[in-house]
Structure formats: structure tokens, C-alpha cells
Design an enzyme around this catalytic site. Sequence first.
Site, PDB file in Angstrom:
ATOM      1  N   LYS A  88     -16.534 -29.527  58.926  1.00 29.42           N
ATOM      2  CA  LYS A  88     -16.893 -28.830  57.241  1.00 29.42           C
ATOM      3  C   LYS A  88     -15.942 -28.347  56.757  1.00 29.42           C
ATOM      4  CE  LYS A  88     -19.758 -24.934  57.210  1.00 29.42           C
ATOM      5  NZ  LYS A  88     -18.753 -23.984  56.664  1.00 29.42           N
ATOM      6  N   GLU A 101     -15.079 -26.368  52.645  1.00 31.50           N
ATOM      7  CA  GLU A 101     -15.415 -25.510  51.664  1.00 31.50           C
ATOM      8  C   GLU A 101     -15.067 -25.951  50.352  1.00 31.50           C
ATOM      9  OE1 GLU A 101     -15.091 -21.197  52.111  1.00 31.50           O
ATOM     10  OE2 GLU A 101     -16.348 -21.308  54.346  1.00 31.50           O
ATOM     11  N   GLU A 105     -24.875 -22.128  50.432  1.00 31.39           N
ATOM     12  CA  GLU A 105     -24.763 -20.774  50.815  1.00 31.39           C
ATOM     13  C   GLU A 105     -25.029 -19.716  49.551  1.00 31.39           C
ATOM     14  OE1 GLU A 105     -21.582 -19.560  53.551  1.00 31.39           O
ATOM     15  OE2 GLU A 105     -22.288 -17.587  53.550  1.00 31.39           O
TER      16      GLU A 105
END
Length: 273
Positions: A122, A124, A191
Site C-alpha cells: 500500500k 499513500e 481515510e
Amino acid sequence: MAQYLCSDTRKVTTLRLIEMKKNGEKISMLTAYDYTTAKILDGAGLDAILVGDSASNVMVGYTTTVPMTLDKMIIYAASVVRGVKRALVVVDMPFGTYQVDEVTAVTNAIKIMQETGADALKLEGGEEILPMVKKIIAAGIPIMGHLGLTPQSINAFGTYAVRAKDEAEAAKLVRDAHLLEEAGCFAIVLEKIPATLAERVASELKIPIIGIGAGNKVDGQVLVYTDMLGLSKDFAPRFLRRYADLHTVITDAVGQYITDVKQGDFPNEKEQY
Ligand code: KIV
């Protein structure tokens, strides 16, 4: 052999997550950072486990995820992988390991995959990291995107407040989500953004959207396991639901142990050789 709570014991793949979205089946995901916890979470039947760089906060005690290093993430991730048979294991690439250039990013991504045995990584960010995302995917490594509140950028944001409340940031987030899907990401974490924005992204994209503080009109949810099990008492954002109070359970058990030791009740005759 772990006792699975769910009947489907096939190893979860990135393709399976995409299928789940197509079938309207929600995806369950939690973080884990060690072998023992990962084994319990996997045995309970979670679809996916994230070895999050939130380890920086909850395992090491830093106030941000910025100090997390590649070598530390590899130790956490390899421990989790050894405990998991079924769930998809996704590992966070820590801050500084993929932002510099494509060669560094793909070199570090390959190192994590080779030394941990994880299923996916993952990263960002959106447009800014697109060349690195494409290069890693071209190397055969599945990537999960992460948009909205991206904690590795906390020093630029200056706050952990809800992201993308204004039109410009919301429009960039939608554009970034499309770019990540077009680049070949198999899923995206959103998020701490408004639920209506997350719902829009989930409806426009074919790949699963996993929310944390993004409402329930998305394709799945992820939480930090220490938060949802109530191990930590000092973190209580609105989006968090606590499913247990392990802080109290552990404190009571340790208190009883201390009493037993002090009173000479432990060990008893059956507990000795
Ligand atoms: O590091 C982490 O735990 C995460 C989740 C909060 C999505 O990125």
C-alpha cells in the site's frame, strides 16, 4: 491448523476482493503487526490484513508514522505473514521508501515482497506518486492506493482533521482515485473524508474502496486492531467502534497475577515439577 469462523478457507487474492465488490459482498480488513495476533485475526475469518505503518504509533510509540523504516516494516510484515493462511496480507511502504524516484520505489517494493512473503503493498498519495505506482505494478506487485488523510504527510497537513471537505480537495481526490484505478491498483483506502464523497468514489470505480472514517457506502472497512479491541484508551475518534475492552481485561489479569505472586498463591502444587 487454524479454526476458521468462515466456511470459505480459500486464500484471499486481490482478484477475489474485486469479485467481492462486483457481488456486493463487503470486505473486512484490520491491521496486525505480529505473528500471534495475525494468527488470531486470520482464524476469525478476516478477508485482508494490513501491516500498517501505524506500527510506528501503536507498536513503537512514535507520535507519527514518519519515523517508520523499511527494515522495521519488513520484520513486522514477515511476522504477520508467518501467522496467516487465508487473509490477503497488504504491507505499507513506509515514508521515504517510494517518493524519491521510480528505481528506489521498485527496488524497495521488491525487497519487501522478497523478504516478507506478503501479497501486496500500500502506498499513500495520488498523482504525485503515479510514476512509482506504475513502475511497481509493472514489476508484478499488486498495489493498494491510500487517499484522504494520508498520515505520512502529517507534517504538510499540520492536523489529523477530516480531509477533502472543500470542493478543490474533493475534486483532486476523485481525480486521483481514477488515476490510481487506471494505473492498475487493485483497491484504494479512503481515510477520514466525508461519507458522501467516499460513496461517490466507490460508485464511480470498479476496484474496491476500503474506508476508515469514510462512512459505510464503500466496499469494505479497515481499522487499527489495537483501537477496535480497546487496547489503547487514549485514541477515540468518532469513526472508531470498540468491540472489546482489552485494556481492562489485561489490567485485571495482570493485577490478579501480581496479587497471586505476592501472596505466594502462584504457582501452586499442580503448577510445579
Ligand atoms: O497504517 C495504517 O494502519 C493505515 C490504516 C489506518 C489504513 O494505513
